[in-house]
Design an enzyme around this catalytic site. Sequence first.
Site, mmCIF file in Angstrom:
data_model
loop_
_atom_site.group_PDB
_atom_site.id
_atom_site.type_symbol
_atom_site.label_atom_id
_atom_site.label_comp_id
_atom_site.label_asym_id
_atom_site.label_seq_id
_atom_site.Cartn_x
_atom_site.Cartn_y
_atom_site.Cartn_z
ATOM 1 C CD GLN A 1 -20.197 -12.298 -27.987
ATOM 2 O OE1 GLN A 1 -21.421 -12.324 -28.153
ATOM 3 N NE2 GLN A 1 -19.599 -13.061 -27.097
ATOM 4 C CG ASP B 1 -16.819 -17.015 -23.690
ATOM 5 O OD1 ASP B 1 -17.967 -17.358 -23.332
ATOM 6 O OD2 ASP B 1 -16.623 -16.115 -24.527
ATOM 7 C CB CYS C 1 -24.058 -17.491 -23.666
ATOM 8 S SG CYS C 1 -23.671 -19.180 -24.183
#
Length: 493
Positions: free
Chosen positions: A318, A423, A450
């Site tokens: 990340q 995810d 995201c």
Amino acid sequence: MPKFIDLAQENISIKDLKKGRYFTFHIEDMAFGGKGIARIPTENGNYTVFVANSIPGQTVRAKVVKRKKNYAQCKLAEVLERSSNEVETPYQSIPGAPFANWPLADQHAHKKDSTFELYKRIGEQTDLESKFDEFIPSPRDWHYRNKMEYSFSQVIWDTEKNENYNDFGLGFKHRGQWLSVENMNADSGLFDADVENQFKDLREYLNSTGLPAWHPARHKGFYRYINIRKSFSEDKLLFNLTTSSSHLEEFDKENFVSKLIELFGEDRLAGILHTIHDSLGDRAFDKDAETHLLYGEPIIHENLLGLDFEMSINSFFQPNPAAAQKLYQKAVDYSLSGSHRDNEEVILDLFCGTGTIGQILAHQSNGAKSIIGVDIVESAIENARKNAELNELKNLTFFAADVGKFLLEYPEYKNTINTLVLDPPRSGIAPKTLKRVIQLEACRIVYISCNPATQARDFVHLNESGYILKKFSVVDQFPHTAHVETVSLFEKE
């Protein structure tokens, strides 16, 4: 310079909004994804124009890239008049931070409101205020990134004259194109101030070697990219210089290493790598490229929520570790909460990447849960296994496999998974894969995204299959950009 047409002064029709033409627009509102909205009055109401990377109150010049019956998409060329609520910053303006002058409170409000709008319009969700958990700002407003990529080019964009010129360039690609770069001369406010403030000296040194910067159009030159990875917990830097093979015999590696030590300090430099990359593609990494260690070690470490993670220059991690901790903790809290916690034994972590969430789940459940992680990227799974071993975590199993195929080939997991953690990439979950996810009949699904637009699309299918949105949070991982992340909890009714 292209001719710009002011719609307020010229009596032209919507048909004149042809692809490639430039117009002046006043931005009135803002849509999800950082697209400013301009409205053109017509006989049948307002015609909507979206201008990427613009904010309400600005007057902009923009290039039409697409025109449809009810709307047009435009690319920002220049801000003619700033919004009255924009603020000054001490940082160099860069393409990667289009909203650096927009107050953070306004950025946060837009990210929350636009996510709500997507959940309502695309996701068909209702009563969102009662399900909204919290908005989580980045703990760092500035200097939050742990990785940056800088490009070389013989074509440089002059930000004052709005035109290209030829020289030795090192910086960020000019927004919306691949040819020219904007020279990095000072701190951008996103990465490491000490590093970026030295970039002008680094560029002048590299230029003085007499070796040419890459020319993207001609596919000629030597210097191509510099990638830098930073560890916040160690305050260490890992450099990777990417070049072609065209002038290798002239490249003084020892002198290059000495210059980096002089500029950035021996104490901070964990390692220096050199990648030789002759592919014509406009990307810093290629599977066939050769990488050599010039100095130090090829890895650095970062600490997240009490766990140590090893990072190479290419491994996924990340980009904002401080905000990632907030996001991951929220996902873990959702995963370990609820009415099914006591009888839960297995958690399936799909699209797990380097397995960070799974490892945090294993750590915070004290090894009581069996975690299975799946991701198609083999190098990410190798990274996950290595980090799990580094942290001495048990009950973790990782599979390098396509998620859809994995669910098809391992039917024994049906009716045994109580919690699913999803995810997926920005494109969301493929319909066939989502169908197989639903067929697992897990009690709980924790969905991290995201891209709330594709997440909202998947919400409809989850709802139709009996999964009800219980709560969600919005996370600002990337201040001064349009990007926003969400984490949502669904439970089977």
